[in-house]
Design a protein around this motif. Structure first.
Motif, PDB file in Angstrom:
ATOM      1  N   ASP A  40      -0.663 -11.671  -9.044  1.00 55.99           N
ATOM      2  CA  ASP A  40      -0.467 -11.088 -10.377  1.00 55.99           C
ATOM      3  C   ASP A  40       0.985 -10.719 -10.646  1.00 55.99           C
ATOM      4  OD1 ASP A  40      -0.092  -8.834  -8.820  1.00 55.99           O
ATOM      5  OD2 ASP A  40      -1.821  -7.743  -9.599  1.00 55.99           O
ATOM      6  N   ILE A  70       0.078 -14.574   1.225  1.00 52.09           N
ATOM      7  CA  ILE A  70      -0.974 -13.839   0.523  1.00 52.09           C
ATOM      8  C   ILE A  70      -2.072 -14.796   0.091  1.00 52.09           C
ATOM      9  CG2 ILE A  70      -1.473 -12.311  -1.436  1.00 52.09           C
ATOM     10  CD1 ILE A  70       1.485 -11.534  -1.405  1.00 52.09           C
ATOM     11  N   SER A  71      -3.322 -14.375   0.232  1.00 51.27           N
ATOM     12  CA  SER A  71      -4.449 -15.205  -0.171  1.00 51.27           C
ATOM     13  C   SER A  71      -4.437 -15.416  -1.683  1.00 51.27           C
ATOM     14  CB  SER A  71      -5.768 -14.563   0.264  1.00 51.27           C
ATOM     15  OG  SER A  71      -5.938 -13.293  -0.356  1.00 51.27           O
ATOM     16  N   SER A 118       2.643 -11.236  -4.937  1.00 52.82           N
ATOM     17  CA  SER A 118       1.214 -11.188  -5.197  1.00 52.82           C
ATOM     18  C   SER A 118       0.865 -12.118  -6.357  1.00 52.82           C
ATOM     19  CB  SER A 118       0.778  -9.756  -5.515  1.00 52.82           C
ATOM     20  OG  SER A 118       1.412  -9.292  -6.695  1.00 52.82           O
ATOM     21  N   ASP A 124      -6.127  -6.282   4.981  1.00 55.62           N
ATOM     22  CA  ASP A 124      -6.758  -6.114   3.671  1.00 55.62           C
ATOM     23  C   ASP A 124      -5.830  -5.270   2.804  1.00 55.62           C
ATOM     24  OD1 ASP A 124      -8.308  -5.093   1.468  1.00 55.62           O
ATOM     25  OD2 ASP A 124     -10.121  -5.638   2.562  1.00 55.62           O
ATOM     26  N   LEU A 125      -5.347  -5.849   1.706  1.00 56.48           N
ATOM     27  CA  LEU A 125      -4.379  -5.133   0.884  1.00 56.48           C
ATOM     28  C   LEU A 125      -5.012  -4.013   0.066  1.00 56.48           C
ATOM     29  CD1 LEU A 125      -2.167  -8.105  -0.330  1.00 56.48           C
ATOM     30  CD2 LEU A 125      -1.570  -6.341   1.341  1.00 56.48           C
ATOM     31  N   ASN A 126      -6.333  -4.058  -0.113  1.00 51.71           N
ATOM     32  CA  ASN A 126      -7.000  -2.985  -0.850  1.00 51.71           C
ATOM     33  C   ASN A 126      -7.127  -1.725  -0.021  1.00 51.71           C
ATOM     34  OD1 ASN A 126      -7.403  -4.550  -3.193  1.00 51.71           O
ATOM     35  ND2 ASN A 126      -9.234  -5.485  -2.300  1.00 51.71           N
ATOM     36  N   THR A 127      -7.371  -1.908   1.282  1.00 46.48           N
ATOM     37  CA  THR A 127      -7.581  -0.753   2.153  1.00 46.48           C
ATOM     38  C   THR A 127      -6.406  -0.491   3.079  1.00 46.48           C
ATOM     39  OG1 THR A 127      -8.622  -2.087   3.902  1.00 46.48           O
ATOM     40  CG2 THR A 127     -10.056  -1.235   2.142  1.00 46.48           C
ATOM     41  N   ASP A 148      -6.600 -14.973  -3.928  1.00 42.93           N
ATOM     42  CA  ASP A 148      -7.212 -13.887  -4.699  1.00 42.93           C
ATOM     43  C   ASP A 148      -6.456 -12.568  -4.582  1.00 42.93           C
ATOM     44  OD1 ASP A 148      -7.821 -13.034  -2.138  1.00 42.93           O
ATOM     45  OD2 ASP A 148      -9.988 -13.237  -2.355  1.00 42.93           O
ATOM     46  N   GLY A 149      -5.374 -12.566  -3.799  1.00 44.35           N
ATOM     47  CA  GLY A 149      -4.548 -11.368  -3.667  1.00 44.35           C
ATOM     48  C   GLY A 149      -5.135 -10.283  -2.800  1.00 44.35           C
ATOM     49  N   ARG A 150      -6.208 -10.583  -2.087  1.00 47.44           N
ATOM     50  CA  ARG A 150      -6.894  -9.533  -1.317  1.00 47.44           C
ATOM     51  C   ARG A 150      -6.360  -9.394   0.104  1.00 47.44           C
ATOM     52  NH1 ARG A 150     -11.380  -8.999   1.994  1.00 47.44           N
ATOM     53  NH2 ARG A 150     -11.771 -11.248   1.964  1.00 47.44           N
ATOM     54  N   LEU A 151      -5.955 -10.508   0.718  1.00 48.32           N
ATOM     55  CA  LEU A 151      -5.541 -10.489   2.120  1.00 48.32           C
ATOM     56  C   LEU A 151      -4.097 -10.929   2.258  1.00 48.32           C
ATOM     57  CD1 LEU A 151      -8.650 -12.210   3.763  1.00 48.32           C
ATOM     58  CD2 LEU A 151      -8.205  -9.751   3.583  1.00 48.32           C
TER      59      LEU A 151
END
Length: 363
Positions: free
Chosen positions: A172, A210-211, A170, A257-260, A213-216
């Motif tokens: 981060d 990984i995108s 990721s 979507d890594l958030n959901t 922005d780390g989202r996808l």
């Protein structure tokens, strides 16, 4: 005359303290701005599986400027964030060759798991991770010490052999993702040194990207069977299946979507999309389909294909330059690399390299 001199001396005494002699003015050094560090020469490192070498391409000259011998059956390569080292996985040797990019020489070798395939480096440049196909695990390398520090299994209660093949970190640096050919993604906490969860179920996963922005997270793969599993049969005689309808060749990539944790898109592509790379700003996804010898360009805003580019025979790896202007594709059966202009989506050069090129990395 004596009286005059005496009078002058008395006047000087009555005038107060003696004058202090002044030093001549000191010259002030002219401020010179520090010399700017020249940008590293843009290079592409190409791993040649069949002759155990790495070809180094000068991006400006569009030609190979060095050939580096590595260990047995190399697969993929990653470049340190500061561009000073390149790390090559050697499948048969079970090692990672460390290349000094200033001299293009191998400076060390690091033992890892069995048949390391893809390699990813943490954003801070301190740690690298290899996906190990035969040992179904991920090796953790301390790049400062140049040694293996941990091994994390990707097996599950239901699967004793998962065949880890793709790996990504990721933005981060807090999470590592491993794509397993058995059909799931292992989510790894590198600080705990363990798999914390798994998701998705698509047999034949080979790549995880990984995108920015780390989202996808983008997932690709060849499907249930590989070319090598077809017993020498001609793929053209098989249609879109390998070894019968029970094992379809994949023609999709998946976006999660890594958030959901939800699947947000399934994008149709060519046959067997084995590798995915994103433009630096994440607006484009480049999908390499080695079953149909194509590079697909996906607009990530609408998750739709905007171009299909024919490349060489059996393409297996790709890389995007840091400025996003060019895409490089390794054509395994042609022993060449196709250079694509990202602005026009056209092949602008074909560069001969070593035998059986596979993984690439650009700096």
């Amino acid at each position: 005359m004596v009286a005059l001199i005496a009078a002058l001396g008395l006047a000087a005494c009555e005038g107060g303290e003696e004058a202090t002699p002044t030093s001549p003015p000191t010259a002030t050094a002219t401020s010179v701005p520090p010399t700017a560090t020249p940008a590293p020469k843009p290079l592409v490192y190409v791993v040649n599986e069949d002759d155990n070498t790495v070809s180094v391409i000068d991006v400006n000259m569009q030609m190979v400027i060095a050939t580096i011998a590595v260990e047995s059956w190399p697969h993929y390569v990653a470049i340190a964030p500061n561009g000073t080292k390149a790390y090559v996985t050697n499948g048969e040797s079970g090692t990672v060759s460390v290349i000094d990019t200033a001299t293009n020489t191998v400076v060390s070798s690091i033992p890892v798991g069995m048949d390391p395939t893809e390699i990813a480096i943490a954003p801070d440049g301190r740690t690298a991770y290899t996906a190990n196909f035969d040992s179904s695990d991920v090796s953790v390398i301390d790049l400062g010490m140049g040694m293996l520090t941990a091994t994390i299994s990707t097996t599950t209660e239901m699967e004793s052999m998962t065949n880890a093949q793709g790996v990504a970190v990721s933005p981060d640096g807090t999470t590592v993702y491993a794509a397993n050919k058995s059909g799931h993604v292992s989510v790894i906490d590198p600080h705990q040194g363990m798999v914390t969860s798994t998701f998705h179920n698509a047999p034949g996963l080979t790549n995880v990207t990984i995108s920015p922005d780390g989202r996808l997270i983008y997932l690709g793969g060849h499907g249930a069977m590989e070319m090598g599993d077809m017993g020498g049969m001609d793929m053209g005689d098989m249609g879109d299946t390998a070894m019968g309808d029970a094992h379809p060749m994949n023609k999709d990539i998946w976006v999660v979507d890594l958030n959901t944790g939800e699947l947000v898109a399934t994008v149709s592509t060519g046959v067997m999309p084995v590798d995915i790379a994103l433009s630096p700003n994440g607006s484009r996804a480049y999908v390499l389909c080695h079953g149909s010898d194509e590079l697909w360009v996906i607009d990530t805003a609408g998750m739709e294909a905007t171009a299909t580019i024919k490349v060489g025979d059996n393409p297996f790896g790709l890389a995007v330059t840091p400025d996003g202007s060019r895409v490089y594709v390794a054509n395994k059966n042609d022993n060449t690399v196709s250079v694509i202009d990202a602005g026009t989506n056209r092949v602008i050069a074909t560069i001969p390299v070593g035998k059986g090129p596979r993984g690439l990395a650009a700096r």
